[in-house]
Scaffold this active site. Sequence first.
Site, short mmCIF file in Angstrom:
data_model
loop_
_atom_site.label_atom_id
_atom_site.label_comp_id
_atom_site.label_asym_id
_atom_site.label_seq_id
_atom_site.Cartn_x
_atom_site.Cartn_y
_atom_site.Cartn_z
N LYS A 55 0.84 -1.20 0.00
CA LYS A 55 0.00 0.00 0.00
C LYS A 55 0.87 1.25 0.00
CE LYS A 55 -0.33 -0.32 5.05
NZ LYS A 55 -1.17 -0.75 6.17
N TYR A 279 15.71 29.98 8.45
CA TYR A 279 14.46 30.61 8.90
C TYR A 279 14.38 30.64 10.42
CZ TYR A 279 12.17 30.49 4.31
OH TYR A 279 11.82 30.69 3.01
#
Length: 385
Positions: A55, A279
């Site tokens: 999956k 940042y």
Amino acid sequence: MTTSPTTTDLTVETALSEVSPRAAGVLTIDLPAIAENYRRLKAAFLEKAVAAVVKADGYGLGAERVAPVLVKAGARSIFVAQLDEALKLRPLLDRCHPAVALYVLNGLMPGAEADYAEHNILPVLNSLGEIDAWTAFCRARGTALPAAVHLDSGMCRLGLPPEEVEVLRGDPERLAGLVPTCILSHLACADEPGHPMNAEQLAALKAALPALPRAPVSFCNSSGIFLGRDYHFDLGRPGVALYGVNPTPEAPNPMQPVVQLRAKILQVRQIDAPQAVGYGATHRATGPARIATVAAGYADGYLRSISNRGHAWVAGHRVPVVGRVSMDLLALDVTGVAPDVLRPGLWAELLNDEQDVDALAREAGTIGYEILTSLGARYHRVYLD
Ligand SMILES: *Cc1c(COP(=O)(O)O)cnc(C)c1O
């Protein structure tokens, strides 16, 4: 720390030399290691039948590449989560082997019955409602069609809850229209062998089974296989361990590593005065330092939670991630690396023999599953076979 090159490293080096100069990052996926992990899981499952869960695009590694490898290694049942995933894989599996059962774990969505039947895809029926919908569809077609039935043994996610199992116990005819090919249930705490839930779920499953027709029983995900033979029943259903993640987190990893991840250094800065990096200015170099900016970020699945915590390898040195991971970039403090080897284009290793998926997951505060399934689409992929 440097290690002497192994056979695998040489294969990787050859593969990397063929990667386009455009590649900012390279994800290496070792297909023979996936086949080897399948064999190790089958041995741990005492050589009984073992399915493969592919999956979420084969846990991020490419279902269309890993599924054929697993079928070749012996898997005759393949599980995905969604019908769309199954529709994509079915023609490929047909070319691999004439008889591979393809199951959809998320079950039967209303109105999708014909898609399953026409494409030889088996729904995992997760409720009485889904059982009724499938048997009604079978009656309308005039033929009993195969499906798996999922019992909830205590996880409270998908599967028939205990009261619906009791309805079936009192009314076995309710299943008459379908052919049950597998009875499955799923463990909530298999990665914690000492957790009392394991024994509770085992007891709940054993109590529920007589309410259902006889069919092979599948209970064990990757970690469940290592809970011992009491838990095994007939069909193993591993996913993550196939891809190298440790199914026994409290013990050394019995699996072979499958992925390596590298991204290129784009720029190296020499800092001489105090200087903030990235940042939010969350890292401050206080004295002379060298900072390498690397071409991978959270948009590539290098999670932002690794900011100021993680490590990478540059020219054989373990170096810290400094400042915040941004969308496309991360920064490494490479002060300890000889300046003459540092140049744009040099690979920083983010996943390697020293730091596997589980180790990076720990630094990110998550689990290997999330690291694997987050690995972005921007990397160039090298499949070793
Ligand atoms: C994902 C999943 C698996 C595979 O689990 P792993 O822990 O990856 O081995 C098996 N069964 C069900 C129902 C699942 O959702």
